[in-house]
Motif scaffolding. Structure first.
Motif, PDB file in Angstrom:
ATOM      1  N   TYR A  34      19.904  -5.742  -8.670  1.00 51.74           N
ATOM      2  CA  TYR A  34      20.294  -6.485  -7.509  1.00 51.74           C
ATOM      3  C   TYR A  34      19.194  -7.197  -7.250  1.00 51.74           C
ATOM      4  CZ  TYR A  34      21.632  -7.231  -3.155  1.00 51.74           C
ATOM      5  OH  TYR A  34      22.175  -7.794  -1.614  1.00 51.74           O
ATOM      6  N   THR A  35      19.370  -8.575  -7.331  1.00 50.86           N
ATOM      7  CA  THR A  35      18.347  -9.570  -6.976  1.00 50.86           C
ATOM      8  C   THR A  35      18.170 -10.074  -5.582  1.00 50.86           C
ATOM      9  OG1 THR A  35      18.783 -10.366  -9.330  1.00 50.86           O
ATOM     10  CG2 THR A  35      17.594 -11.832  -7.577  1.00 50.86           C
ATOM     11  N   TYR A  36      16.954  -9.881  -5.111  1.00 50.94           N
ATOM     12  CA  TYR A  36      16.761  -9.983  -3.756  1.00 50.94           C
ATOM     13  C   TYR A  36      15.590 -10.700  -3.399  1.00 50.94           C
ATOM     14  CZ  TYR A  36      16.788  -8.874   1.236  1.00 50.94           C
ATOM     15  OH  TYR A  36      17.074  -8.606   2.713  1.00 50.94           O
ATOM     16  N   VAL A  37      15.704 -11.953  -2.673  1.00 46.67           N
ATOM     17  CA  VAL A  37      14.597 -12.816  -2.331  1.00 46.67           C
ATOM     18  C   VAL A  37      14.257 -12.850  -0.975  1.00 46.67           C
ATOM     19  CG1 VAL A  37      14.174 -15.340  -2.330  1.00 46.67           C
ATOM     20  CG2 VAL A  37      15.624 -14.331  -4.083  1.00 46.67           C
ATOM     21  N   ILE A  38      13.020 -12.627  -0.819  1.00 50.35           N
ATOM     22  CA  ILE A  38      12.462 -12.599   0.648  1.00 50.35           C
ATOM     23  C   ILE A  38      11.322 -13.800   0.908  1.00 50.35           C
ATOM     24  CG2 ILE A  38      11.547 -10.966   2.281  1.00 50.35           C
ATOM     25  CD1 ILE A  38      12.533  -8.639   1.023  1.00 50.35           C
ATOM     26  N   ASN A  39      11.177 -14.099   1.703  1.00 49.11           N
ATOM     27  CA  ASN A  39      10.203 -15.210   2.144  1.00 49.11           C
ATOM     28  C   ASN A  39       8.698 -14.260   2.056  1.00 49.11           C
ATOM     29  OD1 ASN A  39       7.902 -16.770   3.798  1.00 49.11           O
ATOM     30  ND2 ASN A  39       9.875 -17.897   4.339  1.00 49.11           N
ATOM     31  N   LYS A  40       7.575 -14.943   1.388  1.00 49.75           N
ATOM     32  CA  LYS A  40       6.334 -14.246   1.291  1.00 49.75           C
ATOM     33  C   LYS A  40       5.714 -13.842   2.503  1.00 49.75           C
ATOM     34  CE  LYS A  40       5.287 -15.533  -3.329  1.00 49.75           C
ATOM     35  NZ  LYS A  40       4.422 -16.185  -4.310  1.00 49.75           N
ATOM     36  N   ASP A  41       6.117 -14.407   3.655  1.00 49.19           N
ATOM     37  CA  ASP A  41       5.547 -14.370   4.956  1.00 49.19           C
ATOM     38  C   ASP A  41       5.900 -13.088   5.443  1.00 49.19           C
ATOM     39  OD1 ASP A  41       4.145 -15.205   7.248  1.00 49.19           O
ATOM     40  OD2 ASP A  41       5.913 -15.904   8.346  1.00 49.19           O
ATOM     41  N   ILE A  42       7.022 -12.572   4.863  1.00 42.22           N
ATOM     42  CA  ILE A  42       7.545 -11.157   5.458  1.00 42.22           C
ATOM     43  C   ILE A  42       7.030 -10.015   4.529  1.00 42.22           C
ATOM     44  CG2 ILE A  42       9.549  -9.686   5.969  1.00 42.22           C
ATOM     45  CD1 ILE A  42      11.343 -12.351   6.283  1.00 42.22           C
ATOM     46  N   GLN A  43       6.297  -9.012   5.360  1.00 44.26           N
ATOM     47  CA  GLN A  43       5.446  -8.069   4.652  1.00 44.26           C
ATOM     48  C   GLN A  43       6.221  -6.809   4.997  1.00 44.26           C
ATOM     49  OE1 GLN A  43       2.803  -8.576   2.746  1.00 44.26           O
ATOM     50  NE2 GLN A  43       3.559 -10.950   3.088  1.00 44.26           N
ATOM     51  N   GLY A  44       6.018  -5.700   4.304  1.00 44.92           N
ATOM     52  CA  GLY A  44       6.423  -4.350   4.660  1.00 44.92           C
ATOM     53  C   GLY A  44       7.548  -3.946   3.525  1.00 44.92           C
ATOM     54  N   PHE A  45       8.033  -4.805   2.715  1.00 45.37           N
ATOM     55  CA  PHE A  45       9.291  -4.349   1.700  1.00 45.37           C
ATOM     56  C   PHE A  45       8.561  -3.593   0.767  1.00 45.37           C
ATOM     57  CE2 PHE A  45      12.166  -5.078  -1.745  1.00 45.37           C
ATOM     58  CZ  PHE A  45      13.593  -4.758  -0.909  1.00 45.37           C
ATOM     59  N   ASN A  46       9.120  -2.577   0.575  1.00 41.75           N
ATOM     60  CA  ASN A  46       8.546  -1.823  -0.465  1.00 41.75           C
ATOM     61  C   ASN A  46       9.514  -0.695  -1.592  1.00 41.75           C
ATOM     62  OD1 ASN A  46       5.487  -2.122  -0.050  1.00 41.75           O
ATOM     63  ND2 ASN A  46       5.949  -0.866   1.827  1.00 41.75           N
ATOM     64  N   LEU A  47      10.616  -1.173  -1.645  1.00 40.31           N
ATOM     65  CA  LEU A  47      11.645  -0.731  -2.347  1.00 40.31           C
ATOM     66  C   LEU A  47      11.889  -1.183  -3.969  1.00 40.31           C
ATOM     67  CD1 LEU A  47      14.585  -0.661   0.231  1.00 40.31           C
ATOM     68  CD2 LEU A  47      13.080   1.246  -0.268  1.00 40.31           C
ATOM     69  N   ASN A  89      11.950 -21.266  -5.216  1.00 39.53           N
ATOM     70  CA  ASN A  89      10.506 -21.593  -5.291  1.00 39.53           C
ATOM     71  C   ASN A  89       9.589 -20.358  -5.362  1.00 39.53           C
ATOM     72  OD1 ASN A  89       7.881 -22.596  -4.505  1.00 39.53           O
ATOM     73  ND2 ASN A  89       8.885 -24.189  -3.242  1.00 39.53           N
ATOM     74  N   ASN A  90       9.021 -20.023  -6.206  1.00 39.42           N
ATOM     75  CA  ASN A  90       8.236 -18.886  -6.355  1.00 39.42           C
ATOM     76  C   ASN A  90       6.798 -18.986  -5.503  1.00 39.42           C
ATOM     77  OD1 ASN A  90       9.835 -17.540  -8.011  1.00 39.42           O
ATOM     78  ND2 ASN A  90       8.883 -18.411  -9.928  1.00 39.42           N
ATOM     79  N   ARG A  91       6.642 -20.124  -4.950  1.00 36.46           N
ATOM     80  CA  ARG A  91       5.263 -20.259  -3.972  1.00 36.46           C
ATOM     81  C   ARG A  91       5.729 -19.747  -2.677  1.00 36.46           C
ATOM     82  NH1 ARG A  91       3.754 -26.189  -4.825  1.00 36.46           N
ATOM     83  NH2 ARG A  91       5.875 -26.415  -4.538  1.00 36.46           N
ATOM     84  N   LEU A  92       7.066 -19.711  -2.298  1.00 37.01           N
ATOM     85  CA  LEU A  92       7.458 -19.408  -0.981  1.00 37.01           C
ATOM     86  C   LEU A  92       8.251 -18.140  -0.899  1.00 37.01           C
ATOM     87  CD1 LEU A  92       8.934 -22.909   0.150  1.00 37.01           C
ATOM     88  CD2 LEU A  92       6.545 -22.082   0.553  1.00 37.01           C
ATOM     89  N   TYR A  93       8.553 -17.663  -2.044  1.00 35.66           N
ATOM     90  CA  TYR A  93       9.567 -16.325  -1.859  1.00 35.66           C
ATOM     91  C   TYR A  93       8.997 -15.183  -2.997  1.00 35.66           C
ATOM     92  CZ  TYR A  93      12.537 -19.468   0.751  1.00 35.66           C
ATOM     93  OH  TYR A  93      13.173 -20.119   1.968  1.00 35.66           O
ATOM     94  N   ASN A  94       9.203 -13.784  -2.783  1.00 40.37           N
ATOM     95  CA  ASN A  94       9.186 -12.956  -3.538  1.00 40.37           C
ATOM     96  C   ASN A  94      10.576 -12.811  -4.000  1.00 40.37           C
ATOM     97  OD1 ASN A  94       6.211 -12.377  -3.309  1.00 40.37           O
ATOM     98  ND2 ASN A  94       6.566 -11.564  -1.410  1.00 40.37           N
ATOM     99  N   LEU A  95      10.519 -12.526  -5.491  1.00 42.87           N
ATOM    100  CA  LEU A  95      11.787 -12.265  -5.943  1.00 42.87           C
ATOM    101  C   LEU A  95      11.704 -10.609  -6.377  1.00 42.87           C
ATOM    102  CD1 LEU A  95      14.607 -13.329  -7.211  1.00 42.87           C
ATOM    103  CD2 LEU A  95      13.387 -13.780  -9.154  1.00 42.87           C
ATOM    104  N   GLY A 109      20.744 -12.019  -0.518  1.00 41.16           N
ATOM    105  CA  GLY A 109      20.824 -10.640  -1.324  1.00 41.16           C
ATOM    106  C   GLY A 109      21.592 -11.185  -2.320  1.00 41.16           C
ATOM    107  N   SER A 110      21.871 -10.463  -3.452  1.00 37.09           N
ATOM    108  CA  SER A 110      22.779 -10.444  -4.660  1.00 37.09           C
ATOM    109  C   SER A 110      22.749 -11.714  -5.070  1.00 37.09           C
ATOM    110  CB  SER A 110      24.168 -10.002  -4.145  1.00 37.09           C
ATOM    111  OG  SER A 110      25.275  -9.763  -5.374  1.00 37.09           O
ATOM    112  N   LEU A 111      21.433 -12.322  -5.369  1.00 40.96           N
ATOM    113  CA  LEU A 111      21.701 -13.618  -5.960  1.00 40.96           C
ATOM    114  C   LEU A 111      22.076 -13.893  -7.207  1.00 40.96           C
ATOM    115  CD1 LEU A 111      20.145 -16.294  -4.706  1.00 40.96           C
ATOM    116  CD2 LEU A 111      18.384 -15.845  -6.382  1.00 40.96           C
ATOM    117  N   PRO A 112      23.069 -14.786  -7.595  1.00 43.46           N
ATOM    118  CA  PRO A 112      23.537 -15.075  -8.854  1.00 43.46           C
ATOM    119  C   PRO A 112      22.663 -15.191 -10.056  1.00 43.46           C
ATOM    120  CG  PRO A 112      24.672 -16.337  -7.258  1.00 43.46           C
ATOM    121  CD  PRO A 112      23.487 -15.674  -6.799  1.00 43.46           C
ATOM    122  N   GLY A 127      17.930 -11.464 -18.938  1.00 45.90           N
ATOM    123  CA  GLY A 127      17.141 -10.303 -19.101  1.00 45.90           C
ATOM    124  C   GLY A 127      17.205  -9.629 -17.570  1.00 45.90           C
ATOM    125  N   GLN A 128      18.062  -9.591 -16.616  1.00 41.70           N
ATOM    126  CA  GLN A 128      18.311  -9.003 -15.231  1.00 41.70           C
ATOM    127  C   GLN A 128      19.342  -8.113 -15.302  1.00 41.70           C
ATOM    128  OE1 GLN A 128      18.232 -12.072 -12.090  1.00 41.70           O
ATOM    129  NE2 GLN A 128      17.784 -13.541 -13.616  1.00 41.70           N
TER     130      GLN A 128
END
Length: 467
Positions: free
Chosen positions: A428-441, A192-198, A180-183, A244-245
């Motif tokens: 707020y920059t949040y990174v989650i592994n693409k293997d994790i589903q159900g995040f909809n905020l 790595n955009n292939r592994l994580y959703n940003l 969370g709160s990635l600089p 741009g963030q």
């Protein structure tokens, strides 16, 4: 971004906005299996009100009277209407059957603070500490007594790192699934955009420069303040410095919040006009490159916390102000000293800081003159009788239309007086592994709310036969 019922099954508000009648859900239990009733609610409120405990919520509940109707219903009576009150009622509840055995003087020291009995979808399982006693990991497991949807994930572990470099390395190595709160500077170069959703989550937050004329006489001059604001290239800050963030803003209420208006005085970037204003005001540029008026030099110290984002933004602002002949120095303060040595003491000429408005945008804590000294949060130490009256009226009605009008007036005064230079509303920059589903905020009111729907997250699926 709306309040929803949780432990409360329903509530009503009296016509005068002073009495809230709340009915709890039936058959609520704590994670240890004990019943959760109105008694727990009343106990928690009384603990918040106890001056010995020194709760940060005390000011919001100090004059509230409680009245028990039955095991599931109670009323809260206010001395006067307070518009954000429902938002206040989102604090966690203490289990009376455990905490009643702890003296108020020991509340902050109790082990229950880190090994709590709760009522959410997850419950405490274990933690680990380093040799200095700092928590390094914290593990939760599903709460079998949770009244709502049971969570899918069987275990969640939070890991704590000393700095973002170490945390990002852990993400790259696959040791953690989210961060969370990635600089700002880490997003494109290290993820790595292939592994994580940003995710870029909107926050009701703004970053601004708060001016303190009490420690720098030149800031009492409105022409100087106007020159300072139009000398800052905020478009460059947002598009380049912040990649741009963020979104450029002009006032103390971010877009989308109650009372936001675009119809206020704005100051466009114009370094030439800023320099001309200072010339006309008797601040000519001298051979040393800086502006002087007699023996006085036009100089400002900008104080910032030692964090990458603020340092990069402050460097850009320093360049903008130096460019018009205002000698600008940066004072970088370690984060562990920030609150005690800078914010609490108001020990700065100008400070770069962020403020979060929470779900209700009530700006009173940040701008009313009664908040000019700690523990108040008014960082510009700005006193204006008309502004104070507007903020008082706005929080004493539950009519959103009336509040919106008052907040429009409030923003107009701030824009005219320029005791703060509003820069941007960060995401707020949040990174989650693409293997994790159900995040909809997409929007959150505090960083912790990124976990609001965590009981809906999942990572394992299976195929089943349909008849």
């Amino acid at each position: 971004m709306q309040l929803i019922n949780n432990l409360a099954e329903s509530y009503t508000v009296s016509d005068d906005g002073k009495i809230y009648t709340i009915t709890l859900r039936k058959n609520l239990t704590w994670s240890d299996g004990e019943p959760l009733t109105v008694a727990d609610i009343i106990f928690t409120i009384q603990a918040i009100q106890d001056p010995i405990i020194k709760s940060s919520l005390a000011s919001s509940l100090q004059n509230v009277k409680t009245n028990v109707i039955d095991d599931y219903t109670f009323t809260l009576e206010l001395s006067e209407p307070f518009a954000p009150f429902l938002t206040t009622l989102t604090f966690g509840i203490l289990p009376q059957h455990i905490w009643q055995n702890i003296q108020p003087t020991n509340f902050l020291l109790a082990e229950l603070n880190i090994k709590p009995i709760g009522n959410g979808p997850y419950q405490f399982k274990s933690l680990t500490k380093d040799k200095q006693g700092g928590i390094r990991s914290y593990t939760l497991e599903p709460n079998p007594n949770y009244f709502g949807q049971k969570p899918y994930l069987k275990k969640i572990s939070f890991k704590f790192y000393p700095d973002y470099e170490t945390a990002i390395q852990a993400l790259q190595d696959g040791n953690i699934d989210s961060l969370g709160s990635l600089p700002r500077g880490s997003v494109k170069s290290k993820i790595n955009n292939r592994l994580y959703n940003l995710y870029q989550l909107s926050l009701p937050q703004y970053t601004a420069i708060f001016l303190n004329p009490q420690l720098n006489e030149v800031l009492k001059n409105k022409i100087v303040r106007q020159a300072l604001i139009i000398a800052i290239d905020r478009d460059n800050l947002v598009n380049n410095t912040l990649s741009g963030q963020a979104k450029k803003i002009d006032g103390a209420i971010p877009p989308g919040a109650l009372g936001y208006t675009d119809n206020i005085k704005k100051y466009s970037f114009d370094s030439g006009w800023a320099a001309e204003l200072l010339e006309q005001n008797g601040w000519p540029r001298q051979d040393d490159g800086w502006r002087h008026k007699g023996e006085a030099k036009l100089a400002i110290t900008l104080t910032i916390p030692d964090r990458e984002e603020y340092i990069e933004v402050a460097n850009a602002i320093r360049d903008n102000w130096n460019n018009i002949g205002v000698e600008t120095s940066l004072e970088v303060i370690p984060t562990f000293r920030w609150q005690k040595d800078i914010i609490t003491t108001r020990n700065y000429q100008a400070v770069l800081a962020s403020e979060i408005l929470l779900l209700d945008p009530d700006p009173y804590p940040f701008w009313h003159s009664s908040q000019n000294q700690a523990p108040g949060l008014s960082l510009s130490i700005f006193a204006n009788d008309n502004l104070d009256k507007i903020l008082e009226q706005a929080r004493q009605t539950i009519d959103p239309n009336f509040r919106a009008v008052k907040y429009n007036d409030f923003q107009s005064i701030l824009a005219e007086e320029i005791y703060a230079i509003f820069l941007y509303s960060p995401s707020y920059t949040y990174v989650i592994n693409k293997d994790i589903q159900g995040f909809n905020l997409f929007e959150i009111s505090t960083p912790a709310e990124r976990l609001t729907d965590i009981n809906s997250w999942y990572r394992l699926t299976d195929r089943i036969w349909k008849k």
